[in-house]
Design an enzyme around this catalytic site. Structure first.
Site: not given
Ligand code: GLU
Length: 465
Positions: A236-238
């Site tokens: 994911s984005k993180r």
């Protein structure tokens, strides 16, 4: 039979690497078998879908070169067709209106949970009289038997029909739900192979049952495992960049990203580098790993460097020019981009590095790199530069060999070692202490820029050192 695959993204964000890999696998499978690859935009969730996301998906696919043969088809353009199929299922007794209220369904759920049963609709309205008012349409799932899926990646999956409940295919406002639209589209579009993320595997038995009720031929399914971040959580984005276009911004070649994505969960012996043609030839769904794969940015970077070094320089130059555009540089104001690629590709792992470290070929710099100046621009160095200036000025040609010779001859004449001549010269013309070999650097800069910049450095040293 013509193989027909599809990529069916929901336009609720950019094209992320997981989606891109699914698209790549579907595309490769179609290309390998001389089939068709369809793009379908699943935009029925009006609140979360946006034209901006559609554009971002199309842009990502185009950049990657995953060209589609049919579509993009938009589900929002097909509501009449979905209504028709819902009516057909109602008419033939494979669907029914359900009048159960939210409260009733919540109570049922609570009771089932208290009894430690799996929460599922109990089929109460299967026998309800037709009435007006709030109602949804449910598919009448078969009560007996099993659904068997021979998944090309996961192998055989068997689900008992009694585990499945009657799912809603039309909401109370009449709009169709995901499982219905996918089924109608896969059927109408003649999709033979459904290749998608394994987050959809639970939907598959339900979709198969609806397809069967419609008398459609069943596609082959291939559910591709998730991509994980280094910490084992779903990517994911993180974890950093997950958007395909971010990789473009970060200086990756599309073929490097494709190569990385194809190897993520698929292998062919220990081969790491695959041209797109090789991928098409060798890719096989049956060789896709069953377990999830972990995204490794270091490996992607390594691959990108391989592509920068080994691709046709004209191809790299094509992508590099985009990055110059981002820096506001017109490539016509300096050396040929292919020459810059040849000079820089060993030392640069991304196109961003290559562009940023080549700015001085095109644009004058405002200041010198402080550390390099401290070390190399000292009183007296202006004489070295003056010597070089005169020698370069009187050169008739401007070829690397001759430029190299000037530097060597000057060092000998001034009784200095090569570094004491080449490094001040480099800083004078580039503004920094790192560049390709000095003869290459000067050659790419051209005579005029070289002489101007040496003259400017002489003035600088006179005033500051
Ligand atoms: N629209 C779904 C998604 O974005 C994919 C549906 C499918 O591939 O069947 O996850």
């Amino acid at each position: 039979m013509t193989i027909r695959t599809r990529f069916a993204p929901s336009p609720t964000g950019y094209l992320h690497v997981g989606g891109a890999r699914t698209a790549l696998f579907s595309w490769l499978y179609a290309r390998k078998h001389g089939g068709k690859f369809i793009l379908r935009i699943e935009d029925t969730d009006l609140e979360r879908s946006s034209q901006e996301s559609v554009n971002a998906i199309l842009e990502g696919m185009t950049w990657l070169g995953l060209e589609y043969d049919e579509g993009p088809f938009y589900q929002t353009h097909r509501f009449d067709r979905y209504k028709e199929v819902i009516q057909q299922l109602l008419d033939q007794g494979d669907a029914y209106y359900c009048y159960c209220s939210r409260e009733e369904l919540d109570a049922l759920r609570e009771q089932q949970m208290a009894n430690k049963e799996k929460p599922r609709y109990n089929g109460k309205c299967r026998t309800a009289e037709a009435a007006d008012g709030e109602r949804v349409v449910r598919f009448k799932n078969p009560d007996h038997g099993d659904v068997v899926i021979d998944d090309l990646v996961k192998g055989r999956i068997v689900v008992a029909n009694k585990e499945l409940d009657d799912l809603i295919i039309a909401r109370s406002d009449g709009t169709p739900t995901y499982n219905l639209t996918v089924v109608v589209d896969d059927m109408d579009m003649g999709v033979t192979h459904v290749i998608r993320g394994d987050d959809h595997v639970n939907n598959t038995p339900r979709q198969i049952n609806i397809l069967k009720a419609l008398g459609a031929s069943l596609p082959v399914y291939a559910h591709v495992p998730m991509i994980l971040g280094a910490d084992g959580a779903r990517l994911s984005k993180r974890h950093g960049a997950v958007s395909v276009m971010q990789y473009r911004m970060d200086g990756y070649m599309p073929e490097a990203l494709l190569n990385y994505l194809v190897r993520l969960g698929w292998s062919h012996g220990d081969q790491e580098l695959f041209s797109v043609d090789e991928m098409i030839q060798l890719f096989d769904l049956e060789k896709v790993n069953v377990s999830a794969s972990t995204f490794n940015t270091e490996k992607l970077l390594w691959l990108n460097h391989q592509y920068l070094m080994n691709s046709d320089p004209a191809r790299v130059a094509h992508h590099l020019s985009w990055h110059f555009g981002e820096l506001g540089i017109d490539p016509a104001t300096g050396p040929a981009l292919t020459d810059v690629v040849l000079a820089q590709r060993e030392r640069c792992k991304t196109l961003v590095e290559m562009a940023e470290q080549s700015v001085y070929f095109y644009r004058d710099f405002d200041s010198y790199e402080e550390k390099a100046v401290k070390k190399n621009f000292k009183a007296g160095v202006e004489d070295v530069l003056q010597h070089l200036w005169s020698r370069f000025d009187s050169l008739s040609g401007w070829q690397p060999e001759a430029l190299h010779q000037v530097v060597i001859d000057s060092a000998a004449a001034l009784e200095l070692n090569l570094g004491k001549v080449a490094q001040p010269l480099r800083i004078a013309v580039c503004g920094c202490g790192v560049s390709p070999a000095i003869d290459q650097t000067l050659y790419l800069l051209g005579k005029e820029k070289t002489l101007d910049r040496i003259a400017r450095a002489i003035e600088y040293i006179k005033q500051h050192c």
